[in-house]
Write a protein that holds these residues in place. Structure first.
Motif, PDB file in Angstrom:
ATOM      1  N   GLU A 238       1.060  -0.705   0.256  1.00 38.06           N
ATOM      2  CA  GLU A 238      -0.083   0.329  -0.465  1.00 38.06           C
ATOM      3  C   GLU A 238       1.089   1.487  -0.132  1.00 38.06           C
ATOM      4  N   GLU A 239       2.156   1.593   0.611  1.00 32.51           N
ATOM      5  CA  GLU A 239       3.108   2.618   0.889  1.00 32.51           C
ATOM      6  C   GLU A 239       3.356   2.459  -0.645  1.00 32.51           C
TER       7      GLU A 239
ATOM      8  N   TRP B 132       2.289   1.691  -3.540  1.00 31.24           N
ATOM      9  CA  TRP B 132       1.270   2.106  -4.246  1.00 31.24           C
ATOM     10  C   TRP B 132       1.091   4.211  -3.701  1.00 31.24           C
ATOM     11  N   SER B 133       0.960   4.345  -3.000  1.00 35.33           N
ATOM     12  CA  SER B 133       0.776   5.813  -2.271  1.00 35.33           C
ATOM     13  C   SER B 133       0.931   6.274  -3.398  1.00 35.33           C
TER      14      SER B 133
ATOM     15  N   ASP C 234       1.525   6.926  -6.659  1.00 36.78           N
ATOM     16  CA  ASP C 234       0.030   7.746  -6.912  1.00 36.78           C
ATOM     17  C   ASP C 234       0.316   9.180  -6.788  1.00 36.78           C
TER      18      ASP C 234
ATOM     19  N   TYR D  37       7.250  -0.287  -5.530  1.00 35.93           N
ATOM     20  CA  TYR D  37       5.512  -1.176  -5.582  1.00 35.93           C
ATOM     21  C   TYR D  37       5.481  -2.994  -5.935  1.00 35.93           C
TER      22      TYR D  37
END
Length: 185
Positions: free
Chosen positions: A32-33, A35-36, A39, A139
């Motif tokens: 998740e980190e 992917w952030s 983003d 990621y």
């Protein structure tokens, strides 16, 4: 004595289950980190594009098709900001391709190439593209680690029990999208 052995085995199994669960949670959080991070970098790129386009517009009035393609690709990428990795990578790949065409067309305008603003935006765009690539690698590494834990025995027992799922890689669909726009001065 047998009771102590069974108790020791039970404690070991529970300890292993707790360790495996926490390890899977940690790997999911790293994914998740990652992917952030992607983003954030993609947002930086979409924020940079309007300034680049405004700089270029004054020089390239008859290259409207290229400018519109970049504008549309940026709008699509912005609209797909909440999409999953597969859809998001397709949208961002289209944006990368449109930016590459814009930079290639800009080469035909010596005054534009000499513009300090344009050079600064090209440098910033190259930097953001590098950061996007680094974020993708981070990621995808986190996804690989999570997927390995979800599929490997014995951690897959805990993963299946607690409904951990494999992550989706952030990949570009074709070789043309993999090419970073060429930045020349």
């Amino acid at each position: 004595m047998t009771g102590l052995v069974i108790l020791a085995i039970l404690i070991a199994v529970v300890g292993w289950a707790i360790f495996s669960y926490n390890d899977l949670v940690s790997k999911r959080q790293l994914k998740e980190e990652g992917w952030s991070g992607i983003d954030v970098q993609l947002k930086r790129r979409t924020d940079l594009i309007p300034n680049l386009l405004e700089t270029v517009k004054g020089y390239m009035t008859h290259e409207r098709e290229t400018l519109e393609a970049v504008t549309q690709a940026r709008a699509n990428a912005t609209a797909g900001a909440n999409a999953g990795p597969a859809e998001r990578s397709a949208l961002e790949g289209a944006l990368s391709g449109a930016l590459g065409k814009l930079i290639a067309v800009a080469e035909a305008y010596p005054d534009l190439k000499a513009s300090t603003n344009f050079q600064e935006f090209q440098t910033a765009l190259a930097s953001v593209e590098d950061e996007i690539q680094l974020s993708r690698r981070y990621y995808n590494g986190a996804v690989r680690n999570l997927n390995t834990a979800v599929e490997s025995f014995p951690s897959n027992v805990i993963a299946n029990f607690f409904k951990f799922v494999k992550g989706e890689y952030f990949e570009l669909e074709n070789d043309a999208e993999r090419a970073v726009p060429t930045v020349k001065f």
